[in-house]
Design a protein around this motif. Sequence first.
Motif, PDB file in Angstrom:
ATOM      1  N   GLY A 208      19.637 112.652  94.783  1.00 31.71           N
ATOM      2  CA  GLY A 208      19.894 114.004  94.277  1.00 31.71           C
ATOM      3  C   GLY A 208      20.927 114.737  95.122  1.00 31.71           C
ATOM      4  N   ASP A 209      21.454 114.002  96.122  1.00 39.80           N
ATOM      5  CA  ASP A 209      22.445 114.557  97.042  1.00 39.80           C
ATOM      6  C   ASP A 209      23.706 113.695  96.907  1.00 39.80           C
ATOM      7  OD1 ASP A 209      23.179 115.818  99.798  1.00 39.80           O
ATOM      8  OD2 ASP A 209      23.324 113.661 100.122  1.00 39.80           O
ATOM      9  N   LYS A 210      24.879 114.323  96.953  1.00 41.51           N
ATOM     10  CA  LYS A 210      26.109 113.559  96.651  1.00 41.51           C
ATOM     11  C   LYS A 210      26.286 112.362  97.572  1.00 41.51           C
ATOM     12  CE  LYS A 210      28.162 117.750  95.109  1.00 41.51           C
ATOM     13  NZ  LYS A 210      29.000 118.865  95.455  1.00 41.51           N
ATOM     14  N   MET A 211      26.128 112.586  98.884  1.00 43.66           N
ATOM     15  CA  MET A 211      26.336 111.489  99.835  1.00 43.66           C
ATOM     16  C   MET A 211      25.270 110.404  99.665  1.00 43.66           C
ATOM     17  SD  MET A 211      28.503 110.587 101.991  1.00 43.66           S
ATOM     18  CE  MET A 211      28.662 109.307 103.205  1.00 43.66           C
ATOM     19  N   GLY A 212      24.024 110.842  99.484  1.00 46.05           N
ATOM     20  CA  GLY A 212      22.924 109.884  99.297  1.00 46.05           C
ATOM     21  C   GLY A 212      23.158 109.043  98.056  1.00 46.05           C
ATOM     22  N   TYR A 213      23.672 109.679  97.027  1.00 48.18           N
ATOM     23  CA  TYR A 213      23.940 108.983  95.759  1.00 48.18           C
ATOM     24  C   TYR A 213      25.039 107.936  95.939  1.00 48.18           C
ATOM     25  CZ  TYR A 213      25.373 108.520  90.840  1.00 48.18           C
ATOM     26  OH  TYR A 213      25.702 108.033  89.608  1.00 48.18           O
ATOM     27  N   LEU A 214      26.117 108.319  96.648  1.00 52.29           N
ATOM     28  CA  LEU A 214      27.213 107.358  96.886  1.00 52.29           C
ATOM     29  C   LEU A 214      26.703 106.155  97.691  1.00 52.29           C
ATOM     30  CD1 LEU A 214      30.214 109.718  97.695  1.00 52.29           C
ATOM     31  CD2 LEU A 214      29.883 108.323  95.652  1.00 52.29           C
ATOM     32  N   LYS A 215      25.879 106.439  98.710  1.00 47.90           N
ATOM     33  CA  LYS A 215      25.323 105.339  99.523  1.00 47.90           C
ATOM     34  C   LYS A 215      24.463 104.420  98.652  1.00 47.90           C
ATOM     35  CE  LYS A 215      25.075 107.720 103.988  1.00 47.90           C
ATOM     36  NZ  LYS A 215      24.178 108.391 104.932  1.00 47.90           N
ATOM     37  N   ALA A 216      23.678 105.030  97.755  1.00 44.90           N
ATOM     38  CA  ALA A 216      22.806 104.219  96.883  1.00 44.90           C
ATOM     39  C   ALA A 216      23.645 103.301  95.999  1.00 44.90           C
ATOM     40  CB  ALA A 216      21.929 105.132  96.026  1.00 44.90           C
ATOM     41  N   ILE A 217      24.711 103.828  95.439  1.00 43.26           N
ATOM     42  CA  ILE A 217      25.553 103.003  94.558  1.00 43.26           C
ATOM     43  C   ILE A 217      26.089 101.803  95.332  1.00 43.26           C
ATOM     44  CG2 ILE A 217      27.741 102.948  93.287  1.00 43.26           C
ATOM     45  CD1 ILE A 217      27.189 105.715  92.330  1.00 43.26           C
ATOM     46  N   ILE A 218      26.548 102.040  96.559  1.00 43.12           N
ATOM     47  CA  ILE A 218      27.096 100.927  97.354  1.00 43.12           C
ATOM     48  C   ILE A 218      25.983  99.932  97.703  1.00 43.12           C
ATOM     49  CG2 ILE A 218      28.225 100.310  99.539  1.00 43.12           C
ATOM     50  CD1 ILE A 218      29.671 103.064  99.316  1.00 43.12           C
TER      51      ILE A 218
ATOM     52  N   GLY B 249      18.588 120.621  90.045  1.00 42.78           N
ATOM     53  CA  GLY B 249      19.662 119.732  90.492  1.00 42.78           C
ATOM     54  C   GLY B 249      20.924 120.471  90.883  1.00 42.78           C
ATOM     55  N   THR B 250      20.777 121.630  91.533  1.00 46.52           N
ATOM     56  CA  THR B 250      21.963 122.449  91.837  1.00 46.52           C
ATOM     57  C   THR B 250      22.904 121.787  92.854  1.00 46.52           C
ATOM     58  OG1 THR B 250      20.675 123.629  93.495  1.00 46.52           O
ATOM     59  CG2 THR B 250      20.865 124.675  91.343  1.00 46.52           C
ATOM     60  N   ARG B 251      22.358 120.876  93.694  1.00 48.45           N
ATOM     61  CA  ARG B 251      23.231 120.222  94.684  1.00 48.45           C
ATOM     62  C   ARG B 251      24.243 119.311  94.023  1.00 48.45           C
ATOM     63  NH1 ARG B 251      19.129 117.082  98.036  1.00 48.45           N
ATOM     64  NH2 ARG B 251      17.902 117.450  96.157  1.00 48.45           N
ATOM     65  N   PHE B 252      23.995 118.974  92.776  1.00 48.56           N
ATOM     66  CA  PHE B 252      24.846 117.990  92.116  1.00 48.56           C
ATOM     67  C   PHE B 252      25.653 118.590  90.968  1.00 48.56           C
ATOM     68  CE2 PHE B 252      24.223 113.306  92.971  1.00 48.56           C
ATOM     69  CZ  PHE B 252      25.551 112.992  92.725  1.00 48.56           C
ATOM     70  N   LEU B 253      25.788 119.913  90.960  1.00 44.09           N
ATOM     71  CA  LEU B 253      26.632 120.547  89.936  1.00 44.09           C
ATOM     72  C   LEU B 253      28.102 120.242  90.233  1.00 44.09           C
ATOM     73  CD1 LEU B 253      24.805 123.975  89.601  1.00 44.09           C
ATOM     74  CD2 LEU B 253      25.148 122.298  87.761  1.00 44.09           C
ATOM     75  N   PRO B 254      28.969 120.115  89.262  1.00 44.30           N
ATOM     76  CA  PRO B 254      28.723 120.343  87.837  1.00 44.30           C
ATOM     77  C   PRO B 254      28.147 119.141  87.089  1.00 44.30           C
ATOM     78  CG  PRO B 254      31.050 119.942  88.196  1.00 44.30           C
ATOM     79  CD  PRO B 254      30.404 119.927  89.553  1.00 44.30           C
ATOM     80  N   ALA B 255      27.974 117.974  87.758  1.00 47.06           N
ATOM     81  CA  ALA B 255      27.504 116.783  87.034  1.00 47.06           C
ATOM     82  C   ALA B 255      26.196 117.051  86.298  1.00 47.06           C
ATOM     83  CB  ALA B 255      27.313 115.628  88.019  1.00 47.06           C
ATOM     84  N   THR B 256      25.341 117.904  86.884  1.00 52.92           N
ATOM     85  CA  THR B 256      23.991 118.080  86.338  1.00 52.92           C
ATOM     86  C   THR B 256      23.862 119.304  85.421  1.00 52.92           C
ATOM     87  OG1 THR B 256      23.521 119.134  88.445  1.00 52.92           O
ATOM     88  CG2 THR B 256      22.777 116.871  88.180  1.00 52.92           C
ATOM     89  N   LYS B 257      25.016 119.810  84.966  1.00 54.36           N
ATOM     90  CA  LYS B 257      24.939 120.986  84.093  1.00 54.36           C
ATOM     91  C   LYS B 257      24.217 120.631  82.784  1.00 54.36           C
ATOM     92  CE  LYS B 257      27.629 124.640  82.013  1.00 54.36           C
ATOM     93  NZ  LYS B 257      28.922 124.916  81.397  1.00 54.36           N
ATOM     94  N   SER B 258      24.587 119.495  82.175  1.00 54.56           N
ATOM     95  CA  SER B 258      23.911 119.113  80.928  1.00 54.56           C
ATOM     96  C   SER B 258      23.268 117.729  80.994  1.00 54.56           C
ATOM     97  CB  SER B 258      24.887 119.184  79.753  1.00 54.56           C
ATOM     98  OG  SER B 258      25.914 118.250  79.939  1.00 54.56           O
ATOM     99  N   ILE B 259      23.404 117.052  82.142  1.00 59.79           N
ATOM    100  CA  ILE B 259      22.751 115.732  82.304  1.00 59.79           C
ATOM    101  C   ILE B 259      21.745 115.844  83.441  1.00 59.79           C
ATOM    102  CG2 ILE B 259      23.112 113.304  82.967  1.00 59.79           C
ATOM    103  CD1 ILE B 259      25.955 113.607  81.897  1.00 59.79           C
TER     104      ILE B 259
END
Length: 290
Positions: free
Chosen positions: A256-266, A14-24
Amino acid sequence: MKVRKAIIPVAGLGTRFLPATKSIPKEMLTVVDRPTIQYIVEEVVASGIDQIIFVTSEGKSAIENHFDYNYHLDMVLKEKNKTVLGEELNNISNLIDIVSVRQKKPLGLGHAIWTARHVVGNEPFMVLLGDDLVLSKKPCAKQMLELFDEVGESIVAIQRVPASETHQYGIVEGEKNDRENTYRVSRMVEKPAPGTTDSDMAIIGRYILMPEIFSILDTTTPGHGGEIQLTDALLALTKRRAMYAYEFEGTRYDAGDKMGYLKAIIAYGLLHPQLGKPLMEYIKGIVTGK
Ligand code: UTP
């Protein structure tokens, strides 16, 4: 032959989503009120599969815990008379039989699938990537299983992408088949350099595979990025038997990608029965400045 088992690989870094994915784990990041992985497990359950095999790694135990029965939490919710919430939580752990296998090193998606070979055995199986969400009327996995009932061969789910993005995906080339939205695969390549393919058919995180893939993966050597690529093994499989690409109905979000994740939330937020309307008002307010 019926597809009874689904592999969900969640062992990536999950390196594309660091630092969020450091321990989660990235699969535990929330979309509205549940982790992304729960949407995928719910899709598998709604599609009639009997067993899920998580391919996990160090630091991913939160995923296994999420689908386990939590005795302490159950007691506390009962004491507080929050029975509806308690039942919802228990439903998650009762949804389906879940087992996990461990990928000791992140050697690639192909290697992650191979790690589950003994649990799958000699039968066709499904693969769903733990960070790929598909919003659709009929679950994407179910659409694919219906096609499998007709063709009885491997299927990869695809979506059309602009030429400028083909280098980010596994790309398939193939001929249109008689069935709607279905193509017979002739070639596939992982992350092709710009200009090296005319196809815009990108593989997303849903596959139905014949068990021969395991013996191919036994000898698949590291490819793009030094990883054992599933796409390389799939290409070898197309040389032995038919494979189909299926343009599913629905919208896919790469969570797993920041932009994709934001779109999913919306997208998921706007569909929520209570939150959808106020969220739309809020977004309109931001856009119009009112
Ligand atoms: P990704 O390409 O999204 O890789 O893997 P990643 O490592 O998880 O994330 P980034 O690119 O560093 O941000 C696609 C899927 O394959 C799994 C991942 O968990 C994800 O579901 N995977 C990948 C494994 O299980 N093991 C691996 O060695 C590689």
